[in-house]
Design an enzyme around this catalytic site. Structure first.
Site, short mmCIF file in Angstrom:
data_model
loop_
_atom_site.label_atom_id
_atom_site.label_comp_id
_atom_site.label_asym_id
_atom_site.label_seq_id
_atom_site.Cartn_x
_atom_site.Cartn_y
_atom_site.Cartn_z
N ASP A 99 0.88 -1.17 0.00
CA ASP A 99 0.00 0.00 0.00
C ASP A 99 0.92 1.22 0.00
O ASP A 99 2.04 1.16 0.52
CB ASP A 99 -0.87 -0.02 1.26
CG ASP A 99 -1.64 1.27 1.44
OD1 ASP A 99 -2.36 1.65 0.51
OD2 ASP A 99 -1.50 1.89 2.51
N ASP A 297 -1.18 -0.65 6.35
CA ASP A 297 -1.31 -0.10 7.71
C ASP A 297 -2.72 0.34 8.06
O ASP A 297 -3.02 0.56 9.24
CB ASP A 297 -0.37 1.10 7.86
CG ASP A 297 -0.85 2.32 7.05
OD1 ASP A 297 -1.22 2.12 5.87
OD2 ASP A 297 -0.88 3.43 7.60
N ASP A 301 -6.94 -1.70 4.44
CA ASP A 301 -5.98 -2.71 3.97
C ASP A 301 -6.27 -4.09 4.57
O ASP A 301 -5.74 -5.10 4.09
CB ASP A 301 -4.54 -2.32 4.37
CG ASP A 301 -4.09 -1.04 3.69
OD1 ASP A 301 -4.47 -0.83 2.52
OD2 ASP A 301 -3.36 -0.26 4.32
#
Length: 405
Positions: A99, A297, A301
């Site tokens: 990400d 994080d 996600d």
């Protein structure tokens, strides 16, 4: 991690089950063979020696001893591994999906550009801060911070509505205010042709450009930039060196995403990804035969972390991300992704070495004992030494360097 067992450990346990039956059979054959030859005492000694030399202690501790050292080594380095299965699986990874915001970047964006189409930059910033007042998104927080630094008054809006992957919509002073990306403007059929060139310019610089519309027309653009984490570039380079494909996943548009990926040295970029689509992207890699890890994080996600072969959560991230991840990076340093993979590979090498020596030891020792060349006392000492060799070999893992410079 101590309570769970890795797949290779379960295989060793199954082999030990068959091994014990085979050894008992060999011991009885040796006993009856010597007895048939008229040497009962030697038969009894051989029977005992075979059982002692073949005691599968070394086989039984070969895997858990190495796993214990590996998990402990990871914990010392700030890499929390939830179980042996994750440590074993990490060595098979060939794709790592990152990400962007908060993982590769600091997740602390700041406003860099304010462009007003009507000449009043403060009015654009104020309206944008009003729109983001109810938002918890990092970009929204950056806008609020910029407005407060300028001493602007931020009244409460009405009817706040967050649209994941698009932006926000509020009502202020009886007018609908929109703040977000192109998709948001297209959704409400607001033309953006007049500002497309300025948008492209900001995005080429790696900035996230947000459009603000009031009363059905675009009145300005706000550019926001996030800085890369210190270890991101070296982490990507180290993963490539390990032969692992690196992918960056982001909701940013293609141009901005490419600009940031270029700084990182990432060639495979998947942009314009809505929060709910991340797990699907990971699933797509798995469907193509990849063994994929997801590093993230945020709350959005979590589904992707759960879908991945290994979810790697950043320690400073949300609780749900950490709960979902199989590996947690306490130090908030993405270089620990590489360290975790290196640790996994080193641990698996130790396990295979331990199993090899345990099997070889038994393969050589059992025939010698059965043929009467091994005293039970010597066999007992050799059996203890075999276990000691496995533990000692596992302990050498403590000296293995996993850190990425």
């Amino acid at each position: 991690a101590q309570a769970s067992s890795a797949p290779i450990q379960r295989i060793a346990a199954q082999v030990s089950g068959y091994f014990v039956v085979s050894v008992v059979a060999v011991a009885f054959l040796s006993f009856f063979g010597w007895w048939a030859l008229g040497n009962f005492p030697q038969g009894l000694l051989s029977f005992i020696a075979v059982l002692i030399i073949a005691c599968p202690c070394a086989l039984g501790i070969a895997t858990p001893a190495a796993l214990m050292v590996g998990v402990g080594k990871g914990a010392e380095a700030g890499i929390l591994i939830r179980g042996g299965e994750y440590l074993e699986r990490a060595q098979k990874l060939n794709t790592v999906v990152f990400d962007k915001t908060g993982t590769l970047t600091k997740g602390e964006p700041s406003v860099t550009d304010i462009i007003s189409l009507e000449g009043d930059n403060d009015a654009v910033l104020k309206l944008a801060s009003i729109a983001e007042k109810g938002s918890e998104h990092p970009l929204g927080e950056a806008i609020i911070k910029a407005a407060r630094e300028k001493g602007l008054d931020i009244p409460d809006p009405e009817g706040f509505e967050a649209m994941p992957g698009h932006g926000v919509k509020v009502v202020y002073d009886k007018e609908t205010v929109l703040l977000g990306n192109r998709r948001l403007m297209q959704k409400f059929k607001i033309p953006i042709d007049s500002v497309e060139e300025r948008l492209n310019e900001l995005e080429t610089q790696g900035k996230t450009a947000m459009l603000i519309a009031n009363g059905g027309k675009v009145i300005g653009i706000i550019g926001v930039a996030d800085t890369l984490k210190e270890g991101s570039v070296s982490a990507v380079a180290a993963l490539k060196k390990e032969g692992i494909e690196v992918v960056m996943l982001t909701g940013d548009n293609e141009r901005t995403a490419r600009a940031i990926a270029k700084e990182l040295g990432i060639g495979n970029v998947i942009a314009n990804v809505l929060p709910g689509e991340k797990a699907g992207v990971v699933k797509g890699f798995q469907a193509s035969g990849k063994v994929a890890a997801m590093v993230g994080d945020g709350i959005n996600d979590a589904p992707a972390l759960a879908q991945a072969d290994i979810g790697i959560a950043i320690g400073s991230g949300s609780d749900i991300a950490k709960e979902t991840g199989g590996i947690i990076l306490v130090r908030d340093d993405v270089r620990d992704v590489v360290a975790g993979i290196r640790l996994s590979r080193a641990t698996m090498r130790k396990i295979k070495q331990n199993l090899f020596w345990a099997f070889i030891y038994n393969a050589l020792g059992i025939p010698i004992a059965a043929l009467g060349f091994l005293n039970p006392i010597i066999a007992a000492a050799a059996m203890a030494l075999s276990s000691l060799s496995v533990v000692t070999n596992s302990a050498t893992l403590k000296a293995f360097k996993i850190e990425v410079e």
